[in-house]
Scaffold this motif. Structure first.
Motif, mmCIF file in Angstrom:
data_model
loop_
_atom_site.group_PDB
_atom_site.id
_atom_site.type_symbol
_atom_site.label_atom_id
_atom_site.label_comp_id
_atom_site.label_asym_id
_atom_site.label_seq_id
_atom_site.Cartn_x
_atom_site.Cartn_y
_atom_site.Cartn_z
ATOM 1 N N ALA A 1 0.857 -1.195 0.000
ATOM 2 C CA ALA A 1 0.000 0.000 0.000
ATOM 3 C C ALA A 1 0.891 1.243 0.000
ATOM 4 O O ALA A 1 2.077 1.179 0.300
ATOM 5 C CB ALA A 1 -0.883 -0.009 1.234
ATOM 6 N N TYR B 1 -3.737 4.319 0.295
ATOM 7 C CA TYR B 1 -4.138 3.915 -1.058
ATOM 8 C C TYR B 1 -3.764 2.447 -1.256
ATOM 9 O O TYR B 1 -2.651 2.049 -0.899
ATOM 10 C CB TYR B 1 -3.409 4.745 -2.112
ATOM 11 N N CYS B 2 -4.706 1.657 -1.809
ATOM 12 C CA CYS B 2 -4.397 0.234 -2.010
ATOM 13 C C CYS B 2 -5.313 -0.362 -3.067
ATOM 14 O O CYS B 2 -6.270 0.278 -3.509
ATOM 15 C CB CYS B 2 -4.544 -0.533 -0.695
ATOM 16 N N ALA B 3 -5.050 -1.621 -3.433
ATOM 17 C CA ALA B 3 -5.924 -2.366 -4.351
ATOM 18 C C ALA B 3 -7.254 -2.655 -3.648
ATOM 19 O O ALA B 3 -7.339 -2.567 -2.415
ATOM 20 C CB ALA B 3 -5.245 -3.674 -4.756
ATOM 21 N N ALA B 4 -8.291 -2.994 -4.444
ATOM 22 C CA ALA B 4 -9.620 -3.229 -3.868
ATOM 23 C C ALA B 4 -9.823 -4.717 -3.604
ATOM 24 O O ALA B 4 -10.543 -5.405 -4.334
ATOM 25 C CB ALA B 4 -10.686 -2.692 -4.826
ATOM 26 N N TYR C 1 -6.956 -4.441 2.052
ATOM 27 C CA TYR C 1 -7.622 -3.668 3.112
ATOM 28 C C TYR C 1 -7.031 -4.037 4.482
ATOM 29 O O TYR C 1 -6.762 -3.169 5.311
ATOM 30 C CB TYR C 1 -9.130 -3.939 3.121
ATOM 31 N N GLU D 1 -8.400 9.950 -5.007
ATOM 32 C CA GLU D 1 -7.836 9.197 -6.135
ATOM 33 C C GLU D 1 -8.533 7.843 -6.200
ATOM 34 O O GLU D 1 -9.143 7.395 -5.221
ATOM 35 C CB GLU D 1 -6.330 9.036 -5.939
ATOM 36 N N ASP E 1 -7.643 4.749 -6.089
ATOM 37 C CA ASP E 1 -7.297 3.670 -5.158
ATOM 38 C C ASP E 1 -7.279 4.149 -3.699
ATOM 39 O O ASP E 1 -6.711 3.487 -2.842
ATOM 40 C CB ASP E 1 -5.951 3.025 -5.525
ATOM 41 N N TYR E 2 -7.951 5.292 -3.419
ATOM 42 C CA TYR E 2 -8.046 5.756 -2.027
ATOM 43 C C TYR E 2 -8.791 4.717 -1.190
ATOM 44 O O TYR E 2 -9.826 4.191 -1.618
ATOM 45 C CB TYR E 2 -8.768 7.117 -1.965
ATOM 46 N N CYS E 3 -8.295 4.461 0.039
ATOM 47 C CA CYS E 3 -8.915 3.428 0.883
ATOM 48 C C CYS E 3 -9.522 4.014 2.155
ATOM 49 O O CYS E 3 -10.718 3.880 2.397
ATOM 50 C CB CYS E 3 -7.858 2.383 1.235
#
Ligand code: FMN
Length: 230
Positions: free
Chosen positions: A44, A66-69, A74, A107, A109-111
Protein backbone atom coordinates in the motif's frame (compact mmCIF):
# COMPACT_ATOMS: atom_id res chain seq x y z
CA UNK A 1 6.01 5.32 25.84
CA UNK A 2 6.36 1.90 24.18
CA UNK A 3 3.86 0.86 21.48
CA UNK A 4 2.78 -2.05 23.68
CA UNK A 5 1.92 0.22 26.64
CA UNK A 6 0.03 2.54 24.30
CA UNK A 7 -2.40 -0.32 23.49
CA UNK A 8 -3.76 0.11 27.04
CA UNK A 9 -4.10 3.91 26.97
CA UNK A 10 -5.00 4.86 23.37
CA UNK A 11 -8.40 6.19 22.39
CA UNK A 12 -10.15 7.73 19.38
CA UNK A 13 -9.56 11.48 19.59
CA UNK A 14 -12.23 13.67 17.97
CA UNK A 15 -11.10 17.13 19.17
CA UNK A 16 -7.88 18.71 17.87
CA UNK A 17 -5.78 21.83 18.19
CA UNK A 18 -5.65 22.92 14.51
CA UNK A 19 -2.07 24.27 14.89
CA UNK A 20 0.08 22.15 12.55
CA UNK A 21 2.93 20.02 13.92
CA UNK A 22 6.43 21.27 13.06
CA UNK A 23 8.36 19.92 10.07
CA UNK A 24 10.64 17.72 12.17
CA UNK A 25 7.69 15.97 13.83
CA UNK A 26 6.01 15.37 10.45
CA UNK A 27 9.28 14.06 8.97
CA UNK A 28 9.63 11.62 11.88
CA UNK A 29 6.07 10.34 11.31
CA UNK A 30 6.78 9.96 7.58
CA UNK A 31 9.95 7.98 8.38
CA UNK A 32 8.02 5.79 10.82
CA UNK A 33 5.46 4.98 8.11
CA UNK A 34 8.21 4.19 5.61
CA UNK A 35 9.81 1.66 7.97
CA UNK A 36 6.53 0.01 9.08
CA UNK A 37 6.21 -3.56 7.79
CA UNK A 38 3.37 -4.51 5.44
CA UNK A 39 1.61 -7.90 5.24
CA UNK A 40 3.28 -10.55 3.08
CA UNK A 41 2.75 -9.72 -0.59
CA UNK A 42 1.20 -6.28 0.03
CA UNK A 43 2.35 -2.83 -1.03
CA UNK A 44 0.00 0.00 0.00
CA UNK A 45 1.02 3.64 -0.30
CA UNK A 46 0.54 6.37 2.32
CA UNK A 47 0.45 10.16 2.04
CA UNK A 48 0.51 12.73 4.85
CA UNK A 49 -1.67 15.72 3.93
CA UNK A 50 -3.00 18.87 5.60
CA UNK A 51 -6.58 19.88 6.43
CA UNK A 52 -6.89 21.64 3.04
CA UNK A 53 -7.08 18.22 1.30
CA UNK A 54 -10.04 16.90 3.39
CA UNK A 55 -13.76 17.77 3.19
CA UNK A 56 -14.94 19.28 6.51
CA UNK A 57 -11.55 18.73 8.15
CA UNK A 58 -11.47 18.65 11.95
CA UNK A 59 -7.78 17.81 12.44
CA UNK A 60 -4.59 19.53 11.19
CA UNK A 61 -3.12 16.37 9.54
CA UNK A 62 -4.25 13.16 7.88
CA UNK A 63 -2.57 10.02 6.63
CA UNK A 64 -4.32 8.89 3.44
CA UNK A 65 -4.01 5.19 2.53
CA UNK A 66 -4.14 3.92 -1.06
CA UNK A 67 -4.40 0.23 -2.01
CA UNK A 68 -5.92 -2.37 -4.35
CA UNK A 69 -9.62 -3.23 -3.87
CA UNK A 70 -9.40 -6.64 -2.17
CA UNK A 71 -9.57 -8.13 1.34
CA UNK A 72 -5.82 -8.65 1.75
CA UNK A 73 -5.04 -5.09 0.67
CA UNK A 74 -7.62 -3.67 3.11
CA UNK A 75 -6.26 -5.77 6.00
CA UNK A 76 -2.78 -4.55 5.13
CA UNK A 77 -3.85 -0.91 5.39
CA UNK A 78 -5.25 -1.66 8.87
CA UNK A 79 -2.01 -3.41 9.85
CA UNK A 80 0.18 -0.47 8.74
CA UNK A 81 -1.95 2.43 9.98
CA UNK A 82 -2.56 0.84 13.39
CA UNK A 83 1.21 0.95 13.91
CA UNK A 84 1.00 4.68 13.09
CA UNK A 85 -2.01 5.12 15.43
CA UNK A 86 -0.05 3.57 18.33
CA UNK A 87 3.10 5.53 17.44
CA UNK A 88 1.26 8.87 17.27
CA UNK A 89 -0.45 8.29 20.62
CA UNK A 90 2.83 7.08 22.19
CA UNK A 91 4.21 10.54 21.30
CA UNK A 92 1.28 12.27 23.03
CA UNK A 93 -0.64 13.19 19.86
CA UNK A 94 -4.27 12.32 19.21
CA UNK A 95 -5.38 10.15 16.27
CA UNK A 96 -8.62 8.89 14.72
CA UNK A 97 -9.48 6.28 12.11
CA UNK A 98 -12.00 7.81 9.71
CA UNK A 99 -14.09 5.63 7.42
CA UNK A 100 -16.72 8.31 6.87
CA UNK A 101 -14.51 11.31 5.94
CA UNK A 102 -13.52 11.97 2.34
CA UNK A 103 -10.56 13.65 0.67
CA UNK A 104 -11.65 16.71 -1.39
CA UNK A 105 -10.32 15.02 -4.55
CA UNK A 106 -10.10 11.26 -3.88
CA UNK A 107 -7.84 9.20 -6.14
CA UNK A 108 -9.20 5.94 -7.60
CA UNK A 109 -7.30 3.67 -5.16
CA UNK A 110 -8.05 5.76 -2.03
CA UNK A 111 -8.91 3.43 0.88
CA UNK A 112 -9.21 5.18 4.29
CA UNK A 113 -7.61 7.90 6.42
CA UNK A 114 -6.19 8.43 9.91
CA UNK A 115 -6.51 11.96 11.35
CA UNK A 116 -3.88 13.22 13.80
CA UNK A 117 -2.61 16.27 15.64
CA UNK A 118 -2.13 17.92 19.01
CA UNK A 119 -4.94 17.49 21.49
CA UNK A 120 -5.81 18.14 25.09
CA UNK A 121 -8.02 15.02 25.26
CA UNK A 122 -6.29 12.80 27.85
CA UNK A 123 -5.38 9.17 27.14
CA UNK A 124 -7.31 6.35 28.83
CA UNK A 125 -6.37 5.66 32.45
CA UNK A 126 -6.99 1.93 32.54
CA UNK A 127 -8.91 -1.06 31.20
CA UNK A 128 -12.19 0.09 32.72
CA UNK A 129 -12.27 2.93 30.15
CA UNK A 130 -12.55 0.42 27.26
CA UNK A 131 -15.84 -0.90 25.88
CA UNK A 132 -15.01 -4.31 24.39
CA UNK A 133 -16.51 -7.82 24.09
CA UNK A 134 -15.53 -10.35 26.79
CA UNK A 135 -12.40 -12.29 25.90
CA UNK A 136 -14.31 -15.62 25.77
CA UNK A 137 -16.44 -14.29 22.89
CA UNK A 138 -13.49 -13.37 20.69
CA UNK A 139 -10.67 -15.79 21.49
CA UNK A 140 -9.92 -19.44 22.27
CA UNK A 141 -7.21 -18.35 24.75
CA UNK A 142 -6.95 -15.79 27.53
CA UNK A 143 -3.37 -14.62 27.68
CA UNK A 144 -1.47 -11.33 27.27
CA UNK A 145 -1.60 -11.54 23.46
CA UNK A 146 -5.37 -12.03 23.42
CA UNK A 147 -5.83 -9.22 25.96
CA UNK A 148 -3.88 -6.79 23.74
CA UNK A 149 -5.78 -7.90 20.62
CA UNK A 150 -9.12 -7.44 22.38
CA UNK A 151 -8.44 -3.70 22.84
CA UNK A 152 -7.92 -2.99 19.12
CA UNK A 153 -10.17 -0.27 17.67
CA UNK A 154 -12.68 -1.20 14.95
CA UNK A 155 -15.26 0.58 12.80
CA UNK A 156 -18.34 1.28 14.96
CA UNK A 157 -16.55 -0.75 17.67
CA UNK A 158 -17.87 -3.83 15.84
CA UNK A 159 -14.90 -6.10 16.82
CA UNK A 160 -15.46 -8.44 13.85
CA UNK A 161 -12.77 -10.96 14.85
CA UNK A 162 -12.06 -14.29 16.47
CA UNK A 163 -8.50 -15.09 17.58
CA UNK A 164 -7.49 -18.72 17.17
CA UNK A 165 -4.29 -19.57 19.07
CA UNK A 166 -2.28 -22.70 18.37
CA UNK A 167 1.38 -23.58 18.78
CA UNK A 168 3.48 -20.79 17.18
CA UNK A 169 0.46 -19.45 15.32
CA UNK A 170 -2.30 -16.86 15.83
CA UNK A 171 -5.08 -16.75 13.26
CA UNK A 172 -7.05 -13.50 13.22
CA UNK A 173 -10.32 -14.66 11.67
CA UNK A 174 -13.15 -12.57 10.25
CA UNK A 175 -16.24 -13.05 12.45
CA UNK A 176 -18.89 -10.46 11.59
CA UNK A 177 -21.48 -9.79 14.25
CA UNK A 178 -24.68 -7.72 14.06
CA UNK A 179 -24.26 -4.42 12.26
CA UNK A 180 -20.75 -5.22 11.09
CA UNK A 181 -22.03 -8.19 9.10
CA UNK A 182 -24.44 -6.01 7.16
CA UNK A 183 -22.68 -2.69 6.76
CA UNK A 184 -18.99 -3.15 7.22
CA UNK A 185 -18.17 -6.59 5.84
CA UNK A 186 -16.72 -5.61 2.49
CA UNK A 187 -13.99 -3.16 3.43
CA UNK A 188 -14.00 -1.78 6.99
CA UNK A 189 -14.12 -5.18 8.74
CA UNK A 190 -11.09 -6.30 6.74
CA UNK A 191 -9.24 -3.14 7.78
CA UNK A 192 -10.27 -4.02 11.38
CA UNK A 193 -8.67 -7.47 11.07
CA UNK A 194 -5.38 -5.85 10.07
CA UNK A 195 -5.65 -3.47 13.03
CA UNK A 196 -6.10 -6.36 15.49
CA UNK A 197 -3.25 -8.24 13.81
CA UNK A 198 -0.93 -5.33 14.59
CA UNK A 199 -1.91 -5.54 18.27
CA UNK A 200 -1.13 -9.28 18.21
CA UNK A 201 2.29 -8.61 16.68
CA UNK A 202 3.18 -5.77 19.07
CA UNK A 203 2.23 -7.99 22.04
CA UNK A 204 4.28 -10.95 20.71
CA UNK A 205 7.34 -8.71 20.23
CA UNK A 206 6.83 -7.34 23.74
CA UNK A 207 7.02 -10.94 25.02
CA UNK A 208 10.36 -11.34 23.26
CA UNK A 209 8.99 -13.59 20.50
CA UNK A 210 10.27 -13.54 16.91
CA UNK A 211 7.51 -12.96 14.36
CA UNK A 212 8.25 -15.11 11.29
CA UNK A 213 5.46 -14.07 8.90
CA UNK A 214 2.19 -12.13 8.88
CA UNK A 215 0.13 -13.35 5.94
CA UNK A 216 -3.42 -12.70 4.69
CA UNK A 217 -5.29 -15.94 3.88
CA UNK A 218 -8.41 -16.20 1.78
CA UNK A 219 -10.22 -19.06 0.06
CA UNK A 220 -12.80 -16.79 -1.57
CA UNK A 221 -15.27 -17.37 1.31
CA UNK A 222 -13.45 -17.02 4.66
CA UNK A 223 -10.78 -14.43 5.41
CA UNK A 224 -8.06 -14.42 8.07
CA UNK A 225 -4.60 -13.04 8.78
CA UNK A 226 -2.13 -15.58 10.09
CA UNK A 227 0.77 -14.67 12.37
CA UNK A 228 3.50 -17.28 12.79
CA UNK A 229 6.14 -16.84 15.50
CA UNK A 230 8.68 -18.61 17.67
C1 FMN B 1 -11.76 1.30 10.21
C2 FMN B 1 -12.32 2.31 11.21
C3 FMN B 1 -13.14 3.34 10.77
C4 FMN B 1 -13.63 4.28 11.69
N1 FMN B 1 -14.39 5.34 11.22
C5 FMN B 1 -14.80 6.28 12.10
C6 FMN B 1 -15.50 7.42 11.63
O1 FMN B 1 -15.78 7.57 10.43
N2 FMN B 1 -15.90 8.36 12.55
C7 FMN B 1 -15.59 8.23 13.88
O2 FMN B 1 -15.94 9.12 14.67
N3 FMN B 1 -14.92 7.15 14.36
C8 FMN B 1 -14.51 6.19 13.51
N4 FMN B 1 -13.80 5.10 13.97
C9 FMN B 1 -13.48 4.98 15.41
C10 FMN B 1 -14.25 3.87 16.10
O3 FMN B 1 -15.59 4.28 16.34
C11 FMN B 1 -13.53 3.53 17.43
O4 FMN B 1 -12.26 3.02 17.13
C12 FMN B 1 -14.27 2.49 18.27
O5 FMN B 1 -15.53 2.99 18.69
C13 FMN B 1 -13.46 2.10 19.54
O6 FMN B 1 -13.14 3.23 20.32
P1 FMN B 1 -11.64 3.62 20.66
O7 FMN B 1 -10.88 3.80 19.35
O8 FMN B 1 -11.70 4.91 21.44
O9 FMN B 1 -11.01 2.50 21.45
C14 FMN B 1 -13.32 4.16 13.08
C15 FMN B 1 -12.50 3.11 13.50
C16 FMN B 1 -12.00 2.20 12.58
C17 FMN B 1 -11.08 1.14 13.08
Amino acid sequence: MELYDTIFTRRSVRKYDMTPLDGAALAEIRAFLDTTTQLTGQNARFEIVGADRIKNAAAPHYILAYCAANDSAYANVGYVLQNADLHLQSLGFGSLWLGSAKPSEPEADYCIMLAFGKTDVPPRRDLRDFKRLPIGDISNADDAIAQAARLAPSAMNSQPWFFDFSDGNVSVNYAGRGVSKLLLRKKLSKIDLGIATRHVEVALLHEGRTVLAVTPKTDGRDFAVEVTYQ
